[in-house]
Write an enzyme that holds these catalytic residues in place. Structure first.
Site, mmCIF file in Angstrom:
data_model
loop_
_atom_site.group_PDB
_atom_site.id
_atom_site.type_symbol
_atom_site.label_atom_id
_atom_site.label_comp_id
_atom_site.label_asym_id
_atom_site.label_seq_id
_atom_site.Cartn_x
_atom_site.Cartn_y
_atom_site.Cartn_z
ATOM 1 N N GLY A 276 11.236 2.793 -4.384
ATOM 2 C CA GLY A 276 12.094 1.882 -3.818
ATOM 3 C C GLY A 276 12.287 0.449 -3.859
ATOM 4 C CB ALA A 277 11.642 -1.887 -2.120
ATOM 5 C CG MET A 278 5.316 -3.599 -3.584
ATOM 6 S SD MET A 278 4.040 -2.370 -2.808
ATOM 7 C CE MET A 278 2.952 -3.188 -2.176
ATOM 8 C CG ASN A 280 4.373 -7.078 -3.804
ATOM 9 O OD1 ASN A 280 3.701 -6.340 -3.986
ATOM 10 N ND2 ASN A 280 5.701 -7.283 -4.479
ATOM 11 C CG HIS A 312 10.228 0.495 4.764
ATOM 12 N ND1 HIS A 312 9.858 1.697 5.709
ATOM 13 C CD2 HIS A 312 9.155 0.378 3.969
ATOM 14 C CE1 HIS A 312 8.697 2.384 5.260
ATOM 15 N NE2 HIS A 312 8.240 1.408 4.244
ATOM 16 C CD GLU A 313 9.778 -2.003 0.947
ATOM 17 O OE1 GLU A 313 8.565 -2.214 1.067
ATOM 18 O OE2 GLU A 313 10.022 -0.880 0.924
ATOM 19 C CG HIS A 316 5.640 -2.371 4.827
ATOM 20 N ND1 HIS A 316 4.780 -1.857 5.557
ATOM 21 C CD2 HIS A 316 6.304 -1.624 4.044
ATOM 22 C CE1 HIS A 316 4.840 -0.515 5.153
ATOM 23 N NE2 HIS A 316 5.807 -0.415 3.912
ATOM 24 C CD GLU A 335 4.291 2.844 3.112
ATOM 25 O OE1 GLU A 335 5.326 2.656 3.815
ATOM 26 O OE2 GLU A 335 3.880 1.801 2.361
HETATM 27 N N1 B3K Z 1 4.513 0.451 -0.247
HETATM 28 C C1 B3K Z 1 5.247 0.874 -1.142
HETATM 29 C C2 B3K Z 1 4.967 2.010 -1.938
HETATM 30 C C3 B3K Z 1 4.117 1.598 -3.180
HETATM 31 C C4 B3K Z 1 3.946 3.057 -3.775
HETATM 32 C C5 B3K Z 1 2.690 3.081 -4.923
HETATM 33 N N2 B3K Z 1 2.705 3.797 -5.707
HETATM 34 C C6 B3K Z 1 6.896 0.547 -0.727
HETATM 35 C C7 B3K Z 1 6.887 1.099 0.715
HETATM 36 O O1 B3K Z 1 6.671 2.093 1.366
HETATM 37 O O2 B3K Z 1 7.552 0.165 1.409
HETATM 38 ZN ZN ZN Z 2 6.436 1.327 3.175
#
Ligand code: B3K
Ligand code: ZN
Length: 882
Positions: A276-278, A280, A312-313, A316, A335
């Site tokens: 879905g998304a990351m 970073n 969600h992102e 994080h 998570e």
């Molecule tokens: N942290 C990423 C997921 C990464 C998956 C790597 N194979 C998205 C998330 O849970 O927000």
């Molecule tokens: Zn996540």
């Protein structure tokens, strides 16, 4: 020097990594400077790292990870290493005798993002270059320990052709940017991220992107520039994501007191993306289907999902980035917690009741299914081969449930004190789930309160796989008005984990007497295998009051209380807990669908359900259209399969079709009245009008199944209307029916959206899941469709995931569906192991099928097992074969 290495991605078996072997990395790496030169065919990455031995660490070799890298040069403190000083294999670089004092390591590597189809590390998507480093993608960019407990300050210089890559992004703040001295065709940007971060949060994007800009002022006055970068032409579809981001930033301040910590927040939409998304640091990268949306192009459910993924992102940034995971066994630390936070965000912004029901239904149909199958694992696993296989609903959604149980046990105020302590105590650290639970518990007891449960016992939830069952037996003394409850908990064995101990299970319950006024909600903490409860002084009626159990879905468990239908109908009519009320209806639906699927329809129960629905549908009945639609929805297939003696997905599918037809016919006048009632609100803009649209879609499905030709043509008309929600509801309503309207609807949707890949994927999914006599051939031809992009996981999932949901065709009696799927997984695995290994889980419930069906799946699994597979897919296939 040039060392050409064998490609590591095709390795067959990977060693098992175990939690008990965890050791800190023996060096600190306080800073990393990356210099990334993007050329026309390859990218050269120079990496300069400061390494400091940990105090007391033994002299030892330095082991760095690296995959598909072409090492050009290597030097320590500017002295080139001799070939005998180090060793390079397909997966790592070992420097035999590094200095025992702080030193600088400089490596130069070449990588080929155009050839990288894994979508991990640096890869090409359309005309742009982008990265995905979680969990272990950074090792595809440069040699590095690539583990989450090594935290560094990153500086990144990127250099590229100005025309081809006008936008160059990385984490943190842009320090300088401009043309390259001596070459006007090229330019450079230097980024510096002041925060300490692990390598999995590194990101880089280079491409021809247009930005949409906004800003957010934090409550302490920081002016944050928000930029959304999209492909030219996509700008009009960014407003929803941008608004969602601002709502998330405000919510985290209001609820958790957590502010954003940098001056820039960038988001990039990418078409080729594995998930879905990351998150970073300050450079979130999103699957474009989770950014580009408005009411015409996305359904209500998609708009809500986008809002929650953006949140969600963003969340994080604290739960994941500022406090990260010590190792990947702790994945749920970030998570589970971030899912919990995004669930609360959606509940606060929309309907808490409906969100809870949605999450409970999702848990039952995905996580419970995982927990009951060959890939079951604890929220904190203790071993893995490919960490990418552990981005599961157990880590995410069950992890969130564990945190919710802590909140239920402690109460909101004490729980939030614990959260505050967690964010304060571990800021800037790589932590463990034990650290998390300790902080919650200490914060909750900081004013001298007793905890109220055993913390160590609670932590078993993190270690034990499997869904517990709570059985409730009742003994009713109608002459004295005494109700005795005997409760018993047990957890079934899961692969490799036979021994189960009692857990701490919070049970919220209440009594709902026949007069319909529910008693006060109570919390019972089940912490023994058996528990009894005696309730005295109840009115001495013939039947005891109805028992409302696991209100709010207070624990991720099954329960079995042998409740009579009459009791469940009382709860469906009167329970004041929305979850428990819905669940009573679900229990009744389960009985109804299962009876149909086994060929013995329960006419009495169906009749009673029709009566109950008549009351709810009448003008004076349930007023909230979303609640009504939720109460009328059948339980999910996976949940029902788990209750069958022999799981039979096609029989369940046919049962649902027959029930829609019967209920549609029997309730037609009331259903049509409701349609008329909600019709004026159908055009309201999201989030308004969504309940009305949801109910309309459900009623269309029932009436269309019942042969209502007016409804079929209304549905067909919606496909070219202004609402994507109604268009998709219409397609779903028509899909099971072999009628001309269905074919027209699919054709019109195709013609209208074929130029827009994000939307067109839903046509692929619809086509692939439409039951037809020549279903398999049609699915196969979709893979040859001119607009099918085999490199885009969205498209692959749409076709193959859609096909797995085409229950009559996928589960065809001759095994052709299983065979076809196995062949596709083998082919996909060659280019994208992460997507292939996830897809392989479509076979995970094969052990519950009839022996004939099992033999057919087994043949497909054997075919998979005999193929040359990535370690990701091999791990899943071997788990399934047992
Ligand atoms: N942290 C990423 C997921 C990464 C998956 C790597 N194979 C998205 C998330 O849970 O927000
Ligand atoms: Zn996540």
């Amino acid at each position: 020097m040039q060392t050409l290495l064998p490609m590591a991605s095709a390795s067959i078996t990977a060693p098992t990594i175990r939690l008990k072997d965890y050791k800190p990395f023996p060096w600190r790496i306080p800073s990393i400077a990356l210099d990334v030169v993007i050329g026309s065919d390859a990218v050269e990455v120079s990496c300069c790292m400061e390494l400091t031995p940990l105090l007391g660490a033994e002299p030892q070799a330095l082991v760095l990870q690296g995959v598909d890298l072409l090492l050009q040069s290597i030097a320590i403190d500017d002295n080139a290493l001799k070939p005998s000083d180090y060793n390079v294999t397909a997966e790592r670089l070992v420097i035999h005798q590094p200095p025992q004092v702080p030193f600088q390591l400089k490596t130069v590597c070449r990588i080929d993002p155009q050839a990288n189809t894994s979508l991990e590390g640096l890869y090409a998507s359309g005309g742009m270059l982008t990265t995905q480093c979680e969990a272990e993608g950074f090792r595809r960019i440069t040699y590095h320990p690539d583990r989450p407990d090594v935290l560094s300050r990153f500086t990144v210089r990127i250099e590229a052709d100005r025309e081809r890559y006008p936008v160059l992004l990385s984490n943190g703040n842009a320090l300088s940017a401009g043309p390259l001295a001596g070459d006007p065709t090229r330019h450079e940007v230097t980024w510096e991220d002041p925060s300490l971060k692990p390598s999995y949060l590194f990101a880089l994007v280079a491409g021809n992107l247009n930005e949409v800009c906004d800003r957010f002022v934090t409550r302490s006055g920081r002016n944050v520039t928000l930029r959304l970068h999209v492909e030219p032409g996509d700008e009009p579809f960014t407003a929803h994501a941008m608004e969602s981001l601002k709502r998330s930033m405000a919510w985290d301040e209001q609820v958790y007191g957590l502010e954003y910590d940098l001056d820039e927040f960038n988001t990039v939409a990418v078409r080729h993306f594995n998930m879905g998304a990351m998150e970073n640091k300050s450079l979130n990268i999103f699957n474009s289907k989770l950014v580009l949306a408005d009411a015409e192009t996305a359904s209500d459910a998609e708009l809500e999902r986008i809002e929650s993924v953006v949140a969600h992102e963003y969340f994080h940034n604290w739960s994941g980035n500022r406090i990260t995971c010590r190792d990947w066994f702790q994945l749920s630390l970030k998570e589970g917690l971030t899912v919990f936070r995004d669930q609360c965000f959606t509940a606060d912004l929309h309907s808490e009741a409906l969100k809870r029901i949605e999450d409970a239904a999702m848990l039952r149909n995905t996580q419970f299914r995982e927990d009951a199958g060959p890939t079951a694992h604890p929220v904190k696993p203790d071993a893995y081969q490919a960490i990418d296989n552990f981005y599961t609903t157990t880590i995410y959604e069950k992890g969130a449930e564990l945190i919710r149980m802590l909140r239920t046990l402690l109460g909101e105020t004490r729980f939030m004190r614990g959260m505050a302590l967690y964010f304060k105590r571990h800021d800037g650290e790589a932590a463990t789930t034990d650290d998390f639970v300790s902080a919650i518990v200490e914060g909750a007891c900081s004013q001298g309160e007793p905890l109220g449960f055993d913390c160590e016992q609670f932590k078993r939830w993190y270690d034990q796989a499997g869904t517990p069952t709570v059985t409730v037996k009742r003994d009713w003394d109608s002459t004295r008005g005494v109700l005795r409850l005997s409760l018993r908990q047990s957890t079934p064995p899961t692969p490799g984990q036979p021994k189960k101990l009692p857990l701490v299970i919070p049970l919220l319950w209440a009594l709902v007497p026949a007069n319909g006024v529910p008693g006060e909600e109570q919390l019972l903490v089940l912490d023994q295998e058996e528990h009894t409860l005696e309730l005295k002084g109840l009115p001495c009626s013939e039947q005891p009051p109805a028992l409302s159990l696991f209100r709010q879905f207070s624990a991720p468990v099954h329960w079995e209380a042998s409740q009579e239908s009459a009791e469940l109908f009382t709860l469906l009519a009167c329970d004041n807990d929305p979850f428990a009320r819905w669940d009573a209806g679900q229990q009744l639906w389960r009985r109804i669908v299962l009876a149909r699927a086994s060929g013995t329809p329960n006419a009495d129960l169906e009749g009673q359900m029709l009566e109950a629905l008549s009351v709810l549908l009448a003008a004076a009945g349930e007023q909230d259209p979303a609640v009504l639609a939720t109460l009328m929805a059948f339980p999910g297939g996976p949940e029902l399969e788990a209750l069958q003696q022999e799981a039979d997905p096609p029989a369940l599918y046919r049962a649902a079709c027959a029930l829609r037809e019967k209920f549609g016919q029997s309730l037609a006048p009331l259903l049509r009245e409701r349609l008329d009632l909600v019709a004026p609100d159908l055009a309201l803009a999201w989030p308004e009008g969504q309940g009305q649209r949801q109910l309309t879609g459900l009623i269309w499905a029932w009436l269309a199944a019942a042969g209502d030709s007016a409804v079929r043509s209304d549905a067909l008309a919606a496909v070219s209307g202004p609402s994507m929600t109604l268009a998709r509801a219409a397609l779903r309503a028509l899909q099971p029916l072999d009628c001309p309207e269905r074919e027209d609807a699919l054709r019109q949707f195709h013609d209208r959206w074929q130029e827009k890949p994000v939307i067109f994927d839903s046509w692929f999914a619809l086509e692939a899941s439409t039951p037809r006599a020549d279903g398999l051939q049609r699915v196969s031809s979709l893979l040859q469709h001119p607009r099918f992009d085999p490199m885009a996981p969205n498209a692959v999932r749409a076709v193959l995931g859609g096909f797995a949901g085409n229950l009559l065709v996928f589960h065809a009696e001759d095994g052709s569906g299983y065979q076809f799927m196995a062949e596709q997984i083998i082919a996909l695995d060659q280019r994208n192991a992460i997507t292939a290994s996830r897809l392989a889980k479509v076979f995970s419930r094969w052990g519950t099928y009839s022996s004939k069906r099992q033999a057919l799946v087994k043949a497909a699994l054997d075919q998979l097992s005999a193929a040359q597979l990535s370690s990701n897919t091999r791990e899943v296939v071997e788990m399934m074969l047992g």
